[in-house]
Design a protein around this motif. Sequence first.
Motif: not given
Length: 385
Positions: A71-73, A132-134, A384-385
């Motif tokens: 998802t970003g970041g 979802p992961l970031r 990745c979270s």
Amino acid sequence: MIPGAEELDPVRLLERLIAVDSVNPGLAASGAGEAAVADLCTNWLTAHGFDVHRLERNPGRPSLVAVAHGTGGGRSLMLNGHLDTVGLGDYEGDPLSPRIEDGKIFGRGAFDMKGGIAAMMIAAARATARGPLRGDVLLACVADEEHASAGTEEVLESFTADAAIVTEPSHLQVTLAHKGFAWFDVIVRGRAAHGSRPDLGIDAIAKAGHFLVAVEELGRRLAEAAPHPLLGSGTVHASVIHGGEEPSTYPARCRITIERRTVPGEDADTVQAELTAVLDQLAVTVPDFSYRLRRGLHREPFEADPDQPVVRTLLRHARSVLGHPPVVRAEPYWTDCALLHRAGIPCLLFGVDGGGAHAAVEWADIASVHRLTDILTGTIRDFCS
């Protein structure tokens, strides 16, 4: 929706992978290459929501990069494993018919390294199905590791990540370093003449004998040098020799292929300087000794920083799943970790338990395949979270 447990069983996927011939044609002329197994992986990964990129600079030798976009970041993580295997000819039984017995799964590639491929594919699917992961999760299923690593080199031209895990078999032990290698050809020059005319001929093979003795002495000096804390000392050996035409002729040349296994701090340049010094000394001390030195394939050694976040994260999840801190060690052989490290991607190696890599019987420990999958799943979600 989270897929069912049976669908995300790494051993079932491993059985399917073993059944596909993916022998590296660089090792065996009849090798099938990676196309069919790449098709299997593409279909599976696409069905599980991954964006699959197929790289095929060499026709019939594809590598895949499957991406689960974040998802970003967040931090991105690449899991890397090779699709190719060594040959089938000397395998006992049917190498493409996976067999389960006494807690082991048998078949060509079970250990090296389709067990790692299955575990990383299932782990990534499980980790991304839970929510979802970031950060992005990338699966690099590469060609040609068993020969020249053209697959990972091609992948790294287009893809990168904040860290990587190579799932080569490691007996569920964490590998933070491995040796490199450099191949050189030494061509010792002689002079062709009839065997009855020693006054005209120079025996290149006999002159090469002086070099072979010097190689043995170089090996002793390397063994006596200060060792690397994980890898020990570098090594050298003569691996191939060619010379002569027929019994009645003085040989005009003798070619010796040298393999030098390197540790951090050594590379092809330092090895070339080392060999040149040995050969130049022979040219001064041995009458009529003349040579040419030719550099061949070379790969750097690898050493990870144990304080990198990806190392600390995997160690934490390995300790949780295994119930004890994992062994941390080094490997004497080379892996694609060195290419990832050279590309600026912090990485380590961690894979299944088993045995028989490149041997007549090959197997992976089934419990280790499940444990590897669980450790990778937790590492992906955490990193990745």
